[in-house]
Scaffold this motif. Structure first.
Motif, PDB file in Angstrom:
ATOM      1  N   GLN A  56       9.051 -50.543-104.714  1.00 15.47           N
ATOM      2  CA  GLN A  56      10.622 -50.608-105.086  1.00 15.47           C
ATOM      3  C   GLN A  56      10.868 -52.548-104.739  1.00 15.47           C
ATOM      4  OE1 GLN A  56      13.931 -49.380-102.330  1.00 15.47           O
ATOM      5  NE2 GLN A  56      12.317 -47.782-101.253  1.00 15.47           N
ATOM      6  N   LEU A 119      19.382 -44.019 -97.438  1.00 19.66           N
ATOM      7  CA  LEU A 119      18.776 -45.767 -97.173  1.00 19.66           C
ATOM      8  C   LEU A 119      17.207 -45.646 -97.631  1.00 19.66           C
ATOM      9  CD1 LEU A 119      20.010 -45.124 -93.294  1.00 19.66           C
ATOM     10  CD2 LEU A 119      21.470 -46.413 -95.191  1.00 19.66           C
ATOM     11  N   ARG A 127       2.250 -38.776-106.965  1.00 17.96           N
ATOM     12  CA  ARG A 127       2.755 -37.298-107.452  1.00 17.96           C
ATOM     13  C   ARG A 127       4.707 -37.511-107.401  1.00 17.96           C
ATOM     14  NH1 ARG A 127      -0.110 -34.273-103.711  1.00 17.96           N
ATOM     15  NH2 ARG A 127       0.879 -32.491-104.196  1.00 17.96           N
ATOM     16  N   ARG A 129       7.548 -37.257-110.343  1.00 18.71           N
ATOM     17  CA  ARG A 129       8.179 -36.598-111.435  1.00 18.71           C
ATOM     18  C   ARG A 129       7.303 -35.386-111.571  1.00 18.71           C
ATOM     19  NH1 ARG A 129       8.272 -41.399-116.541  1.00 18.71           N
ATOM     20  NH2 ARG A 129      10.725 -40.468-116.972  1.00 18.71           N
ATOM     21  N   GLY A 133      10.097 -34.667-104.878  1.00 21.44           N
ATOM     22  CA  GLY A 133      11.937 -35.772-105.048  1.00 21.44           C
ATOM     23  C   GLY A 133      12.780 -34.268-104.688  1.00 21.44           C
ATOM     24  N   ILE A 153      24.724 -44.886-101.480  1.00 25.71           N
ATOM     25  CA  ILE A 153      23.463 -45.172-101.641  1.00 25.71           C
ATOM     26  C   ILE A 153      22.978 -46.483-102.019  1.00 25.71           C
ATOM     27  CG2 ILE A 153      21.130 -44.387-103.619  1.00 25.71           C
ATOM     28  CD1 ILE A 153      22.999 -42.022-102.690  1.00 25.71           C
ATOM     29  N   GLY A 162      18.395 -42.235-111.908  1.00 26.78           N
ATOM     30  CA  GLY A 162      17.765 -41.708-113.007  1.00 26.78           C
ATOM     31  C   GLY A 162      17.414 -40.426-112.647  1.00 26.78           C
ATOM     32  N   PHE A 163      17.047 -40.099-111.218  1.00 30.84           N
ATOM     33  CA  PHE A 163      16.541 -38.853-110.381  1.00 30.84           C
ATOM     34  C   PHE A 163      18.476 -38.366-110.007  1.00 30.84           C
ATOM     35  CE2 PHE A 163      16.821 -36.973-106.161  1.00 30.84           C
ATOM     36  CZ  PHE A 163      15.342 -36.333-106.142  1.00 30.84           C
TER      37      PHE A 163
HETATM   38  C1  LIG Z   1      18.201 -46.207-101.918  1.00 32.48           C
HETATM   39  C2  LIG Z   1      16.747 -45.811-102.131  1.00 32.48           C
HETATM   40  O1  LIG Z   1      15.607 -45.245-101.114  1.00 32.48           O
HETATM   41  S1  LIG Z   1      16.475 -46.878-104.237  1.00 32.48           S
HETATM   42  C3  LIG Z   1      14.459 -46.340-103.851  1.00 32.48           C
HETATM   43  C4  LIG Z   1      13.975 -45.128-104.709  1.00 32.48           C
HETATM   44  N1  LIG Z   1      12.399 -45.439-104.215  1.00 32.48           N
HETATM   45  C5  LIG Z   1      11.824 -46.096-104.995  1.00 32.48           C
HETATM   46  O2  LIG Z   1      12.464 -46.017-106.450  1.00 32.48           O
HETATM   47  C6  LIG Z   1      10.628 -45.262-105.585  1.00 32.48           C
HETATM   48  C7  LIG Z   1       9.456 -45.043-106.617  1.00 32.48           C
HETATM   49  N2  LIG Z   1       9.603 -43.604-107.000  1.00 32.48           N
HETATM   50  C8  LIG Z   1      10.098 -42.058-106.318  1.00 32.48           C
HETATM   51  O3  LIG Z   1       9.414 -43.013-105.110  1.00 32.48           O
HETATM   52  C9  LIG Z   1      10.127 -41.431-107.331  1.00 32.48           C
HETATM   53  O4  LIG Z   1      10.004 -41.422-108.485  1.00 32.48           O
HETATM   54  C10 LIG Z   1      11.868 -41.605-106.681  1.00 32.48           C
HETATM   55  C11 LIG Z   1      12.127 -41.072-105.480  1.00 32.48           C
HETATM   56  C12 LIG Z   1      12.635 -41.775-107.260  1.00 32.48           C
HETATM   57  C13 LIG Z   1      12.187 -39.801-107.125  1.00 32.48           C
HETATM   58  O5  LIG Z   1      11.278 -38.693-106.780  1.00 32.48           O
HETATM   59  P1  LIG Z   1       9.944 -37.895-108.001  1.00 32.48           P
HETATM   60  O6  LIG Z   1       9.190 -36.382-107.076  1.00 32.48           O
HETATM   61  O7  LIG Z   1       9.826 -38.472-108.410  1.00 32.48           O
HETATM   62  O8  LIG Z   1      11.518 -36.632-108.489  1.00 32.48           O
HETATM   63  P2  LIG Z   1      11.347 -35.240-109.310  1.00 32.48           P
HETATM   64  O9  LIG Z   1      10.158 -35.232-109.570  1.00 32.48           O
HETATM   65  O10 LIG Z   1      11.962 -34.312-108.518  1.00 32.48           O
HETATM   66  O11 LIG Z   1      12.770 -35.624-110.571  1.00 32.48           O
HETATM   67  C14 LIG Z   1      12.156 -36.776-111.591  1.00 32.48           C
HETATM   68  C15 LIG Z   1      12.972 -37.396-112.194  1.00 32.48           C
HETATM   69  O12 LIG Z   1      13.803 -38.668-111.010  1.00 32.48           O
HETATM   70  C16 LIG Z   1      13.422 -39.674-112.140  1.00 32.48           C
HETATM   71  N3  LIG Z   1      12.532 -40.273-112.513  1.00 32.48           N
HETATM   72  C17 LIG Z   1      11.881 -40.712-111.154  1.00 32.48           C
HETATM   73  N4  LIG Z   1      10.841 -41.385-111.756  1.00 32.48           N
HETATM   74  C18 LIG Z   1      11.146 -42.080-112.658  1.00 32.48           C
HETATM   75  C19 LIG Z   1       9.922 -42.832-113.312  1.00 32.48           C
HETATM   76  N5  LIG Z   1       8.794 -43.252-113.433  1.00 32.48           N
HETATM   77  N6  LIG Z   1      11.305 -43.624-114.346  1.00 32.48           N
HETATM   78  C20 LIG Z   1      12.521 -43.092-114.745  1.00 32.48           C
HETATM   79  N7  LIG Z   1      13.163 -42.196-113.789  1.00 32.48           N
HETATM   80  C21 LIG Z   1      12.239 -41.659-113.075  1.00 32.48           C
HETATM   81  C22 LIG Z   1      13.847 -38.949-113.836  1.00 32.48           C
HETATM   82  O13 LIG Z   1      14.790 -38.635-113.867  1.00 32.48           O
HETATM   83  C23 LIG Z   1      13.203 -37.933-113.510  1.00 32.48           C
HETATM   84  O14 LIG Z   1      12.460 -37.158-114.285  1.00 32.48           O
HETATM   85  P3  LIG Z   1      12.201 -36.894-115.942  1.00 32.48           P
HETATM   86  O15 LIG Z   1      10.789 -37.137-115.982  1.00 32.48           O
HETATM   87  O16 LIG Z   1      12.453 -35.521-116.867  1.00 32.48           O
HETATM   88  O17 LIG Z   1      12.414 -37.871-115.881  1.00 32.48           O
END
Ligand SMILES: CC(=O)SCCNC(=O)CCNC(=O)[C@H](O)C(C)(C)COP(=O)(O)OP(=O)(O)OC[C@H]1O[C@@H](n2cnc3c(N)ncnc32)[C@H](O)[C@@H]1OP(=O)(O)O
Length: 244
Positions: A56, A119, A127, A129, A133, A153, A162-163
């Motif tokens: 992040q 949080l 892993r 996408r 998640g 959030i 996006g998620f």
């Molecule tokens: C309150 C907070 O914690 S804010 C911080 C949130 N955490 C982060 O940003 C850390 C880095 N990201 C992650 O750890 C993960 O991407 C998470 C936790 C946000 C989502 O977990 P994932 O396992 O990737 O999600 P999952 O596979 O179930 O869903 C995928 C969707 O999430 C969103 N997403 C996940 N990664 C990305 C990315 N790199 N770019 C854009 N959208 C994304 C998209 O909507 C995606 O759908 P798509 O692939 O069809 O575009």
């Protein structure tokens, strides 16, 4: 994320929930085993917290074992039991908890709330996408008996926005000055407002009528219909300090 010890021996289920005692569900053993287990759990939490902060772009982790120990937060860990030659690996982390917040709706009405919050949420870089998640988030929703739209959030990343859009149809976030984000369905609807029980009605110093209401879902709103008291304005900073 792999560790030198067996994650599968530590965590017996594919998703485990931890709280301030840092004892994983299903633990059994003597004092020494407990000490060893809590140390290993702390190592996992600190490593995942660090990786989340890095992903992040944060200067320091918001999730550590010490912080969890001193909070009433819940931490869900996702485990891949097949990984690391059968020793298992931790692939995701989701932290939730209630926070006292002031939030504004689009009309500028502000509410004093203690909603469940997302949080810290992280899926291991290798892993993302792949649906992990969603799996972790769904588990949390079911355990906490909450709808995503009723959660606040904390500083969501673009990936998390996006998620939430993709999986739960949440769009047009209402961004708050305290860096939290909520969505329109977070606030009571006008029809709910009509059902709110008015518990206090008095006169402000300027003679403007101010009402304070309690709603069934715990939202407490403060509204005023007239004059400058009716215009959107930020909550007082002292109030925010007191709430955090
Ligand atoms: C309150 C907070 O914690 S804010 C911080 C949130 N955490 C982060 O940003 C850390 C880095 N990201 C992650 O750890 C993960 O991407 C998470 C936790 C946000 C989502 O977990 P994932 O396992 O990737 O999600 P999952 O596979 O179930 O869903 C995928 C969707 O999430 C969103 N997403 C996940 N990664 C990305 C990315 N790199 N770019 C854009 N959208 C994304 C998209 O909507 C995606 O759908 P798509 O692939 O069809 O575009």
């Amino acid at each position: 994320m792999e560790f030198k010890f067996s994650v599968n021996e530590l965590f017996k289920q594919p998703i485990v929930e931890l709280n301030q005692n840092l004892i994983p569900p299903g633990f059994s053993g003597d004092r020494r085993a407990l000490w060893d287990t809590v140390n290993k759990v702390s190592e996992v939490i600190n490593a995942m917290g660090e990786a989340s902060a890095k992903a992040q772009g944060l200067s320091k982790p918001i999730t550590t074992a010490d912080r969890l120990r001193n909070s009433e937060h819940r931490l869900y860990l996702l485990v891949d039991q097949q990984a690391n030659s059968g020793k298992g690996a931790v692939t995701g982390m989701l932290k939730t908890g209630s926070k006292g917040l002031y939030v504004f709706d689009r009309e500028g009405q502000h509410y004093q709330v203690s909603p469940p919050c997302v949080l810290d949420f992280y899926v291991h870089d290798t892993r993302q996408r792949t649906g992990l998640g969603k799996r972790l988030f769904e588990h949390m929703l079911q355990k906490e008996g909450i709808e995503p739209v009723k959660m606040a959030i904390d500083r969501p990343s673009e990936k998390l926005l996006g998620f939430l859009n993709k999986h739960y149809g949440l769009h047009s976030p209402v961004k708050q000055m305290n860096n939290y984000v909520v969505y329109d369905g977070f606030f009571p609807k006008a029809s709910d407002n009509n059902q709110q029980q008015e518990i206090e009605r008095d006169q402000s110093p300027s003679g403007t009528r101010v009402t304070k209401k309690d709603s069934a879902n715990g939202l407490q709103s403060f509204s005023s219909a007239y004059g400058r008291y009716g215009a959107p304005r930020p909550p007082c900073s002292m109030g925010q300090v007191l709430l955090h």
